[in-house]
Design an enzyme around this catalytic site. Structure first.
Site, PDB file in Angstrom:
ATOM      1  N   GLY A   1      39.364  34.467  31.989  1.00 47.15           N
ATOM      2  CA  GLY A   1      38.125  35.123  32.399  1.00 47.15           C
ATOM      3  C   GLY A   1      36.947  34.168  32.382  1.00 47.15           C
TER       4      GLY A   1
ATOM      5  CG  HIS B   1      54.812  45.349  68.688  1.00 40.89           C
ATOM      6  ND1 HIS B   1      55.296  45.865  67.504  1.00 40.89           N
ATOM      7  CD2 HIS B   1      55.892  44.949  69.413  1.00 40.89           C
ATOM      8  CE1 HIS B   1      56.615  45.792  67.525  1.00 40.89           C
ATOM      9  NE2 HIS B   1      57.010  45.246  68.673  1.00 40.89           N
TER      10      HIS B   1
HETATM   11  N1  LIG Z   1      39.902  34.774  45.598  1.00 39.33           N
HETATM   12  C1  LIG Z   1      38.767  35.137  45.004  1.00 39.33           C
HETATM   13  O1  LIG Z   1      37.925  35.793  45.583  1.00 39.33           O
HETATM   14  C2  LIG Z   1      38.510  34.709  43.600  1.00 39.33           C
HETATM   15  C3  LIG Z   1      39.241  33.676  43.044  1.00 39.33           C
HETATM   16  C4  LIG Z   1      38.974  33.304  41.743  1.00 39.33           C
HETATM   17  C5  LIG Z   1      37.986  33.951  41.020  1.00 39.33           C
HETATM   18  N2  LIG Z   1      37.286  34.935  41.597  1.00 39.33           N
HETATM   19  C6  LIG Z   1      36.269  35.679  40.811  1.00 39.33           C
HETATM   20  O2  LIG Z   1      36.208  35.166  39.491  1.00 39.33           O
HETATM   21  C7  LIG Z   1      36.327  36.233  38.561  1.00 39.33           C
HETATM   22  C8  LIG Z   1      36.978  35.717  37.311  1.00 39.33           C
HETATM   23  O3  LIG Z   1      38.369  35.461  37.537  1.00 39.33           O
HETATM   24  P1  LIG Z   1      39.372  35.164  36.334  1.00 39.33           P
HETATM   25  O4  LIG Z   1      40.743  35.134  36.883  1.00 39.33           O
HETATM   26  O5  LIG Z   1      38.862  34.022  35.534  1.00 39.33           O
HETATM   27  O6  LIG Z   1      39.155  36.369  35.370  1.00 39.33           O
HETATM   28  P2  LIG Z   1      39.800  37.832  35.286  1.00 39.33           P
HETATM   29  O7  LIG Z   1      39.000  38.535  34.257  1.00 39.33           O
HETATM   30  O8  LIG Z   1      39.949  38.409  36.626  1.00 39.33           O
HETATM   31  O9  LIG Z   1      41.280  37.580  34.725  1.00 39.33           O
HETATM   32  C9  LIG Z   1      41.555  37.159  33.434  1.00 39.33           C
HETATM   33  C10 LIG Z   1      42.887  37.744  33.012  1.00 39.33           C
HETATM   34  O10 LIG Z   1      43.282  37.156  31.779  1.00 39.33           O
HETATM   35  C11 LIG Z   1      43.786  38.165  30.920  1.00 39.33           C
HETATM   36  N3  LIG Z   1      43.584  37.684  29.532  1.00 39.33           N
HETATM   37  C12 LIG Z   1      42.420  37.643  28.833  1.00 39.33           C
HETATM   38  N4  LIG Z   1      42.630  37.104  27.619  1.00 39.33           N
HETATM   39  C13 LIG Z   1      43.945  36.779  27.549  1.00 39.33           C
HETATM   40  C14 LIG Z   1      44.759  36.169  26.550  1.00 39.33           C
HETATM   41  N5  LIG Z   1      44.248  35.765  25.380  1.00 39.33           N
HETATM   42  N6  LIG Z   1      46.068  36.005  26.806  1.00 39.33           N
HETATM   43  C15 LIG Z   1      46.606  36.418  27.990  1.00 39.33           C
HETATM   44  N7  LIG Z   1      45.870  36.978  28.971  1.00 39.33           N
HETATM   45  C16 LIG Z   1      44.559  37.156  28.754  1.00 39.33           C
HETATM   46  C17 LIG Z   1      42.961  39.388  31.278  1.00 39.33           C
HETATM   47  O11 LIG Z   1      43.588  40.592  30.912  1.00 39.33           O
HETATM   48  C18 LIG Z   1      42.834  39.251  32.793  1.00 39.33           C
HETATM   49  O12 LIG Z   1      43.918  39.834  33.462  1.00 39.33           O
HETATM   50  C19 LIG Z   1      37.120  37.307  39.300  1.00 39.33           C
HETATM   51  O13 LIG Z   1      36.829  38.593  38.832  1.00 39.33           O
HETATM   52  C20 LIG Z   1      36.694  37.122  40.730  1.00 39.33           C
HETATM   53  O14 LIG Z   1      35.607  37.967  41.030  1.00 39.33           O
HETATM   54  C21 LIG Z   1      37.533  35.333  42.858  1.00 39.33           C
END
Ligand SMILES: NC(=O)c1ccc[n+]([C@@H]2O[C@H](COP(=O)([O-])OP(=O)(O)OC[C@H]3O[C@@H](n4cnc5c(N)ncnc54)[C@H](O)[C@@H]3O)[C@@H](O)[C@H]2O)c1
Ligand SMILES: Cc1cc2nc3c(=O)[nH]c(=O)nc-3n(C[C@H](O)[C@H](O)[C@H](O)COP(=O)(O)OP(=O)(O)OC[C@H]3O[C@@H](n4cnc5c(N)ncnc54)[C@H](O)[C@@H]3O)c2cc1C
Length: 434
Positions: free
Chosen positions: A260, A425
């Site tokens: 995150g 299609h």
């Molecule tokens: N393609 C895109 O548009 C894109 C790509 C990358 C990021 N982003 C943006 O960045 C934001 C952040 O993304 P992110 O992936 O860093 O965060 P996220 O919050 O989406 O995902 C983090 C994941 O890690 C898990 N987690 C947390 N602590 C953990 C632990 N100790 N052990 C195991 N799992 C754990 C959480 O449950 C969650 O599923 C996203 O919400 C998105 O809006 C968008």
């Protein structure tokens, strides 16, 4: 640098550059402060390098599927050094474009660290500047879990600067970033394990779409382990040893933390205590991007909106128009298309998990006839009273088609009315269009 401006924008990423250009073009005096690279996360360490890597990974994955049926004689090999050199060139050229755009718009760019010291006053490298509008466009940063050895792991901006492919990778976190990095590096040839603490990956997407994405990741050879966390990371010969909550011990060359991101608000110092925060500790803002602190505004990832580049840019432009006295409203987040760049992409608009499913199906794409492994596709339309307000797509090209689906949901068409337009299609769009 003068001592006072109409607007001081802190951060020259997607949001800050959009605001600075829009406001300066309308005659407002704008100071933009940036402590690192112009272009921020998207250009330098996010969307752009990720999408370049994904483009190659997607092609290699398709080629591997064709080799699996004997249609291609050999799966191609990736020249990582060449790919990384081309990636660096593209980032450099985009950064130049962003810098020239800022330079040419009349906003003044000041390099350095900014701090908000009191309402209406910012300090930049020891110099005091006043402004009626101080705008935080400071983005976010990755967080690390509080476990021994967490600092040994890489985060997304390290990964997107790797110049060699590790043999084995443990990705912790099954969100957008974890899944994208896992899918890309597995396709490029690494042995990848994903460990996430939820019961499935991509929890921001509807369950069937996310589960299809997870099935496709597993078919790619990724070992997805749900409901688990790491408890300890230790250095080991040639890499790291990671102990999980179920007692399993994995030895890998690289550990990637993708658990995150948090908004970057350290520059507020003690003022942060007085600010109202929303989801994920982002600054709560109203329709004029005002925070609870008078004269302090927030846009982009540090504001409680959606942490996506198009939202950062749209909000920056909207706020620039508002400050120039124009009538502008922030975009409704229900019309923002989003895609996780796994292989194939998982894409949605209109928050399908919050709506009633009107029609859905899991399908095998035509390409499955000539690919092994072949991906599974999924589509759904959702809404209320037969009006389509949300769309889910998983399949080749889903990240492109979902933008047009966003246009479609703007008018909330009745489900049966969608068949008044016809898709190509054979294509992945024809079934969801009814
Ligand atoms: N393609 C895109 O548009 C894109 C790509 C990358 C990021 N982003 C943006 O960045 C934001 C952040 O993304 P992110 O992936 O860093 O965060 P996220 O919050 O989406 O995902 C983090 C994941 O890690 C898990 N987690 C947390 N602590 C953990 C632990 N100790 N052990 C195991 N799992 C754990 C959480 O449950 C969650 O599923 C996203 O919400 C998105 O809006 C968008
Ligand atoms: C790996 C990854 C992949 C992503 N992929 C996608 C994607 O495919 N599609 C998508 O839509 N979104 C994606 N995102 C999210 C997207 O990158 C962000 O939503 C977007 O970049 C946010 O822009 P921003 O302007 O709010 O912040 P940023 O671009 O982070 O800019 C903030 C700027 O503020 C500067 N700053 C911070 N504090 C100070 C200070 N005190 N003084 C001076 N300057 C300061 C920083 O140096 C930075 O340049 C991805 C993110 C990551 C990490």
């Amino acid at each position: 640098m003068k001592s006072s401006y109409d607007i001081v924008v802190i951060g020259a990423g997607s949001a800050g550059v959009a605001l600075s250009r829009t406001a300066a073009a309308r005659g407002l005096s704008v100071l933009t402060v940036e402590r690192a690279q112009v272009g921020g996360t998207c250009v330098n360490r996010g969307c752009v390098p990720k999408k370049l890597m994904w483009t190659v990974a997607d092609a290699v994955s398709a080629a591997r599927g064709l080799a699996g049926t004997g249609v291609l004689t050999q799966p191609p090999q990736v020249e990582m050094a060449r790919l990384c050199a081309l990636r660096a060139e593209k980032i450099e050229s985009l950064r130049d474009i962003y810098e020239r755009r800022l330079d040419g718009c009349g906003a003044e760019l000041r390099r350095g660290e900014a701090r908000v010291i009191e309402p209406g006053v910012v300090e930049v490298e020891g110099q005091r500047v006043e402004a009626a509008h101080i705008v935080l466009a400071t983005g976010g940063h990755p967080v690390l879990p509080d476990i021994p050895g967490a600092e040994l792991a890489d985060v997304s901006h390290d990964v997107l600067q790797w110049t060699a492919l590790p043999a084995s990778i443990l990705v912790v976190g099954g969100g957008y970033i974890g899944c994208e990095l896992a899918a890309i590096h597995a396709a490029l040839g690494a042995q990848v394990t994903v460990v996430t603490d939820t019961d499935r990956v991509l929890t921001e997407f509807s369950a069937p779409a996310a589960k299809t994405g997870q099935t496709n990741m597993e078919a790619q050879g990724i070992d997805v382990r749900t409901g688990l966390k790491p408890v300890r990371i230790e250095a080991a010969t040639g890499g790291y040893r990671v102990t999980l909550t179920d007692g399993a011990v994995l030895t890998v060359e690289k550990v990637v933390m993708a658990v995150g991101r948090k908004p970057t608000l350290d520059l507020l110092g003690e003022m942060k205590e007085g600010a109202t925060l929303g989801k994920n500790d982002a600054l709560a803002v109203n329709d004029r991007f005002e925070t609870s602190i008078p004269g302090l505004y927030a846009i982009g990832d540090c504001a409680d909106r959606l942490p996506l580049t198009p939202v950062a840019v749209s909000d920056g432009e909207c706020m620039g128009k508002q400050l120039a006295g124009e009538d502008a409203q922030p975009i409704d987040l229900a019309h923002v298309a989003t895609s996780a760049f796994v292989i194939p992409p998982v894409a949605e608009v209109g928050f399908p998990p919050k709506r009633e499913t009107i029609a859905e199906d899991s399908v095998s794409p035509l390409s499955a006839a000539v690919r092994d492994p072949a991906p599974q596709d999924y589509w759904a339309v959702a809404g209320a009273e037969g009006r389509v307000e949300a769309v889910s797509l998983v399949g080749d090209g889903a990240h492109e088609a979902i933008g047009w689906a966003a246009q479609c949901v703007l008018s909330r068409p009745p489900r049966d009315g969608m068949s008044r337009a016809l898709a190509v299609h054979p294509s992945m769009s024809e079934e969801p269009m009814g």
